[in-house]
Write an enzyme that holds these catalytic residues in place. Sequence first.
Site, PDB file in Angstrom:
ATOM      1  N   CYS A  19       0.867  -1.238   0.007  1.00  0.00           N
ATOM      2  CA  CYS A  19       0.201  -0.020   0.196  1.00  0.00           C
ATOM      3  C   CYS A  19       0.843   1.195  -0.075  1.00  0.00           C
ATOM      4  O   CYS A  19       1.685   1.594   0.860  1.00  0.00           O
ATOM      5  CB  CYS A  19      -0.975  -0.009   1.198  1.00  0.00           C
ATOM      6  SG  CYS A  19      -1.812   1.641   1.339  1.00  0.00           S
ATOM      7  N   CYS A  31      -0.448   4.508   2.349  1.00  0.00           N
ATOM      8  CA  CYS A  31      -0.311   4.214   3.985  1.00  0.00           C
ATOM      9  C   CYS A  31       0.164   2.803   4.304  1.00  0.00           C
ATOM     10  O   CYS A  31       1.131   2.544   4.016  1.00  0.00           O
ATOM     11  CB  CYS A  31      -1.728   4.773   4.484  1.00  0.00           C
ATOM     12  SG  CYS A  31      -3.097   4.027   3.687  1.00  0.00           S
TER      13      CYS A  31
END
Lengths: 210, 96
Positions: free
Chosen positions: A110, A113
């Site tokens: 990701c 985040c």
Amino acid sequence: MSENGHDHPHPGTGRTATPSTLRVRAMEKLLVEKGVLTEAEIQDRISYMDSRSPANGAKLVAKAWTDEAFKNRLLEDTKSATFELGMDASGPVEFIVVENTPEVHNLIVCTLCSCYPRAILGRPPDWYKSFEYRSRAVKEPRAVMREFGYEPPENVEVRVHDSTADIRYMVLPMRPEGTRGMGEEGLAELVSRDSLVGVSVPEAPSHFNA
Amino acid sequence: MGREVSFSDGETVRVLDLDKSGHVRAPRYVRGKTGTVSHLLGKFKNPEDLAYGKYDGPEKELYRVAFRQSDLWQGYEGNLDDTLVIDIYEHWLEGA
């Protein structure tokens, strides 16, 4: 796991609080004071996270390796498949399990985040949240995997999944050679958290303990 | 953005380079790049609204878009078939 049952030390435990723990504690206190959250809700959330772990993922994978029909259900409707094994992955996010094959190796990241299938696997490891992993996994996935000790063959397609939105991804690794006759429990022990993210692959026990 | 957009599986799309800052979910490395829709994920509330407390905004179609790594990164080292798949909301996409 620390003695108070979660990840941050409390005052009086003799541990040094980092600036980020102090900040989190101050925010917690404010949210409770302002009535946005209660202490009980915070504790519930901590217990929820603590009750999930990579062992859930390993169980799902071992079951998929030994039961083709379950594997298909896991790939088609991950949430229902987790319920079958007594796990509760309910919640607003959706899950997709991506299957490694002789032609394709999957890797999850990701970049924005730290989106991770928490409802199944619990908290992500620190490296998953690190700026270094998040930036390099998309750009040089093969080098990143090499550093984790895994090198996909040159002719295999490396497919990186950047989970930027409402879906959480988990890898279904390939069952290693030399595990014929092994039961679900033994197989599950071969499945590490790293292999569920795709930075490594499970190995047969002889190599595993080598 | 009132634009109606819908794409189907296998369609070629380009990620827009919208001048939008703050809590957005289309990372810079895919903006302006061309890829292929590989999966329709359905409609979701737009995180760009939710992050700022706007809960009644319209739902957005979410797509999985696949790119060739060599189209994303200059000098990408690896197999030419290596890919990257990312989830992109409809308002960040145009037909290409």
